[in-house]
Design an enzyme around this catalytic site. Structure first.
Site, PDB file in Angstrom:
ATOM      1  N   LYS A 103       0.857  -1.153  -0.061  1.00  0.00           N
ATOM      2  CA  LYS A 103      -0.077   0.050   0.078  1.00  0.00           C
ATOM      3  C   LYS A 103       0.770   1.311  -0.155  1.00  0.00           C
ATOM      4  O   LYS A 103       2.043   1.263   0.373  1.00  0.00           O
ATOM      5  CB  LYS A 103      -1.025   0.067   1.135  1.00  0.00           C
ATOM      6  CG  LYS A 103      -0.204  -0.010   2.667  1.00  0.00           C
ATOM      7  CD  LYS A 103      -1.211  -0.346   3.773  1.00  0.00           C
ATOM      8  CE  LYS A 103      -0.109  -0.308   5.215  1.00  0.00           C
ATOM      9  NZ  LYS A 103      -1.235  -0.632   6.308  1.00  0.00           N
ATOM     10  N   ARG A 129     -10.587   0.783  15.455  1.00  0.00           N
ATOM     11  CA  ARG A 129     -10.228   1.884  14.052  1.00  0.00           C
ATOM     12  C   ARG A 129     -11.279   1.168  13.046  1.00  0.00           C
ATOM     13  O   ARG A 129     -12.180   1.722  12.619  1.00  0.00           O
ATOM     14  CB  ARG A 129      -8.829   1.673  13.667  1.00  0.00           C
ATOM     15  CG  ARG A 129      -8.612   2.732  12.640  1.00  0.00           C
ATOM     16  CD  ARG A 129      -7.081   2.655  12.207  1.00  0.00           C
ATOM     17  NE  ARG A 129      -6.619   1.256  11.864  1.00  0.00           N
ATOM     18  CZ  ARG A 129      -5.434   0.939  11.373  1.00  0.00           C
ATOM     19  NH1 ARG A 129      -4.491   2.170  11.236  1.00  0.00           N
ATOM     20  NH2 ARG A 129      -5.153  -0.241  10.780  1.00  0.00           N
ATOM     21  N   TYR A 156      17.327  29.588   6.528  1.00  0.00           N
ATOM     22  CA  TYR A 156      16.006  30.463   6.734  1.00  0.00           C
ATOM     23  C   TYR A 156      16.362  30.658   8.406  1.00  0.00           C
ATOM     24  O   TYR A 156      16.532  29.580   9.019  1.00  0.00           O
ATOM     25  CB  TYR A 156      14.962  29.811   6.377  1.00  0.00           C
ATOM     26  CG  TYR A 156      14.442  29.897   5.057  1.00  0.00           C
ATOM     27  CD1 TYR A 156      14.261  31.175   4.467  1.00  0.00           C
ATOM     28  CD2 TYR A 156      14.268  28.909   4.263  1.00  0.00           C
ATOM     29  CE1 TYR A 156      13.909  31.304   3.111  1.00  0.00           C
ATOM     30  CE2 TYR A 156      14.180  29.071   2.746  1.00  0.00           C
ATOM     31  CZ  TYR A 156      13.795  30.179   2.341  1.00  0.00           C
ATOM     32  OH  TYR A 156      13.255  30.250   0.949  1.00  0.00           O
ATOM     33  N   MET A 197      12.599  23.896   0.865  1.00  0.00           N
ATOM     34  CA  MET A 197      11.917  23.256  -0.003  1.00  0.00           C
ATOM     35  C   MET A 197      12.675  22.533  -0.895  1.00  0.00           C
ATOM     36  O   MET A 197      12.417  21.213  -1.148  1.00  0.00           O
ATOM     37  CB  MET A 197      10.834  24.123  -0.530  1.00  0.00           C
ATOM     38  CG  MET A 197       9.741  23.344  -1.579  1.00  0.00           C
ATOM     39  SD  MET A 197       8.784  24.230  -2.655  1.00  0.00           S
ATOM     40  CE  MET A 197       7.780  25.062  -1.122  1.00  0.00           C
TER      41      MET A 197
HETATM   42  C1  LIG Z   1      -0.466  -1.607   6.794  1.00  0.00           C
HETATM   43  C2  LIG Z   1      -1.035  -3.005   7.469  1.00  0.00           C
HETATM   44  C3  LIG Z   1      -0.241  -3.965   7.649  1.00  0.00           C
HETATM   45  C4  LIG Z   1       1.366  -4.030   7.283  1.00  0.00           C
HETATM   46  O1  LIG Z   1       1.975  -3.399   8.552  1.00  0.00           O
HETATM   47  P1  LIG Z   1       3.252  -3.329   8.685  1.00  0.00           P
HETATM   48  O2  LIG Z   1       3.418  -2.603  10.227  1.00  0.00           O
HETATM   49  O3  LIG Z   1       3.739  -2.375   7.627  1.00  0.00           O
HETATM   50  O4  LIG Z   1       3.983  -4.482   8.514  1.00  0.00           O
HETATM   51  C5  LIG Z   1      -0.800  -5.269   7.927  1.00  0.00           C
HETATM   52  N1  LIG Z   1      -2.120  -5.066   8.142  1.00  0.00           N
HETATM   53  C6  LIG Z   1      -2.949  -4.245   8.105  1.00  0.00           C
HETATM   54  C7  LIG Z   1      -4.398  -4.402   8.274  1.00  0.00           C
HETATM   55  C8  LIG Z   1      -2.411  -2.756   7.559  1.00  0.00           C
HETATM   56  O5  LIG Z   1      -3.325  -1.942   7.422  1.00  0.00           O
END
Ligand SMILES: *Cc1c(COP(=O)(O)O)cnc(C)c1O
Length: 360
Positions: A35, A131, A254, A302
C-alpha cells in the site's frame, strides 16, 4: 531526469526481506503489503519484483488494486479497507479482488448485492485497535449470515495496536480476544504485521501481513536477532550542488538557526522537504558523503539542505550524499524529528525518481 537526486531501490533487498519473513514463519503464508506506493518504493515495480514469490499482495484502497491490475499483476490482491458502495463491489468482482470486510455496513452491502457474483472477502475483527473491524461478539452471527449467502471468508483477521511495543500486554490481550471469538469457525486466521512477525511469535497464524519489514527497516521499539537481518531497500540520495566557506559567527539558511562557531565549509544538497526530506530534522542530523559524515546545519528548505563539510575537505560539487539508507537508518532520521520511518518512506515525493537496482 536532469537532477541527480533519487531514491535507489534495491530489488534484491526486498526479495531477501520477504524470504526472511517466510523463513521466520514457515507455517504461515505471507501476503506482501504494498500500500501507499509500496511504502514509497513504487507500487507497480515493487509488486512486479515480488509477484513471482508471493501468494498474494495487499493494498489499502481499491484504486491501488486497480492500478496493479492495469499494470498486469495477476496475483490475488487484498484491499485492506474494502469498499463502501455496490459499484465498488462490482469493480472488485470484475478485477478479481479480495475485499477486507470490516463493518456491519460492508457485510450488509455484500448480502444485498446477492444475485450478482460476490467477490472474495476477508473478515476483520476489532480486538482493541478501535479503528476498523466488526465486534468480536458478532463474528459468529456474521460468518453464519455470510455463509447463507454462499460467502465464506478466505481468512478472519485482526490488527494489533501495540505490536511494536515489545513490553506491552495489549498484544496478548488482543490475541486472546481474537482466538476466543474465532474458535471453532475453522477459517484461516491472520494477525501478524511486520512487528508481530519479528517480535511476537505467538501471533503467527495461517496468514501474516508483512509490510514495513519488506523494505528493510525495523518496526519494533528494540532491535533483536531478527531485526538486525533486515536490509534497507531504499537509499535516498542527493548531489552536492554548491560549496562555500563562511566565517565564524555567520549563520546558514532560513531563520539563521545554525551559526558557525568557527570558520566552516558548507555544502548545499539538492533535496528538501519538497522531496520528502523532513523539514523538522535538527542540526546535526546525519548524512553521508563518500562514507564520511556530513551533518545537516541550518533549516531544511523546500529544494535544498545544507550540510557541514568542515571535517570533510575532500567533498566536492557533484558528490552524492546519502540522506537515509544503509549508512543511516530512516528510523533514526524519523526519531530525530518526532516521526516514524513509515511516514518518511511514504512521504518521498513524486519529484524524486525511483531507480531500481537489480531489476528491470
Ligand atoms: C498496513 C497494514 C499491515 C502491514 O503493517 P506493517 O507494520 O507495515 O507490517 C498489515 N495489516 C493491515 C491491516 C495493515 O493496514
Amino acid at each position: 531526469m536532469h537532477r541527480k537526486t533519487a531514491a535507489i531501490i534495491d530489488a534484491n533487498a526486498i526479495l531477501a526481506n520477504y524470504d526472511f519473513a517466510c523463513r521466520l514463519v514457515s507455517k504461515s503464508k505471507n501476503i506482501a503489503v504494498v500500500k501507499s506506493n509500496a511504502y514509497g518504493h513504487g507500487l507497480v515495480p515493487v509488486a512486479k519484483i515480488l509477484e513471482a514469490v508471493v501468494p498474494a499482495l495487499a493494498v489499502a484502497i481499491l484504486d491501488e488494486a486497480i492500478e496493479l491490475r492495469v499494470a498486469g499483476i495477476q496475483k490475488p490482491i487484498l484491499v485492506l479497507e474494502g469498499v463502501n458502495s455496490s459499484d465498488g463491489i462490482k469493480e472488485a468482482v470484475e478485477q478479481r479482488l479480495t475485499l477486507m470486510t470490516h463493518s456491519d455496513e460492508q457485510v450488509a452491502l455484500l448480502c444485498e448485492s446477492g444475485g450478482g457474483a460476490s467477490p472474495e472477502i476477508w473478515l476483520k475483527v476489532d480486538t482493541g485497535m478501535h479503528r476498523l473491524g466488526i465486534a468480536p461478539d458478532n463474528v459468529r452471527s456474521i460468518v453464519l449470515r455470510l455463509r447463507e449467502q454462499g460467502i465464506t471468508p478466505g481468512a478472519v483477521c485482526t490488527h494489533l495496536s501495540r505490536g511494536d511495543e515489545t513490553g506491552s500486554d495489549e498484544t496478548l490481550r488482543q490475541m486472546e480476544i481474537f482466538h476466543d471469538c474465532t474458535a471453532g469457525l475453522e477459517l484461516p486466521l491472520s494477525i501478524a504485521n511486520s512487528s508481530a512477525i519479528l517480535g511476537w511469535p505467538g501471533s503467527h497464524s495461517d496468514w501474516n501481513r508483512p509490510g514495513y519489514m519488506l523494505y528493510g527497516n525495523n518496526p519494533l521499539d528494540v532491535e533483536n536477532e531478527h531485526t538486525r537481518k533486515l536490509i534497507p531497500a531504499m537509499s535516498l540520495r542527493a548531489p552536492v550542488i554548491a560549496i562555500r566557506d563562511i566565517g565564524a559567527g555567520e549563520s546558514v539558511g532560513y531563520g539563521g538557526n545554525w551559526r558557525a562557531a568557527m570558520p566552516s565549509r558548507i555544502g548545499t544538497l539538492a533535496i528538501g522537504y519538497g522531496d520528502g526530506y523532513p523539514r523538522l530534522v535538527p542540526n546535526g542530523t546525519a548524512t553521508f558523503i563518500n562514507g564520511h559524515p556530513a551533518p545537516v546545519v541550518g533549516r531544511v528548505s523546500m529544494d535544498l539542505t545544507t550540510v557541514d563539510l568542515t571535517e570533510h575537505p575532500g567533498a566536492s560539487v557533484g558528490d552524492m550524499a546519502e540522506l537515509w539508507g544503509n549508512q543511516v537508518a530512516v528510523n533514526e532520521i524519523a526519531a530525530a524529528c518526532g516521526s516514524i520511518g513509515y511516514e518518511l518512506l511514504t512521504g518521498v515525493s513524486q519529484r524524486v525518481p525511483r531507480e531500481y537496482d537489480g531489476w528491470s
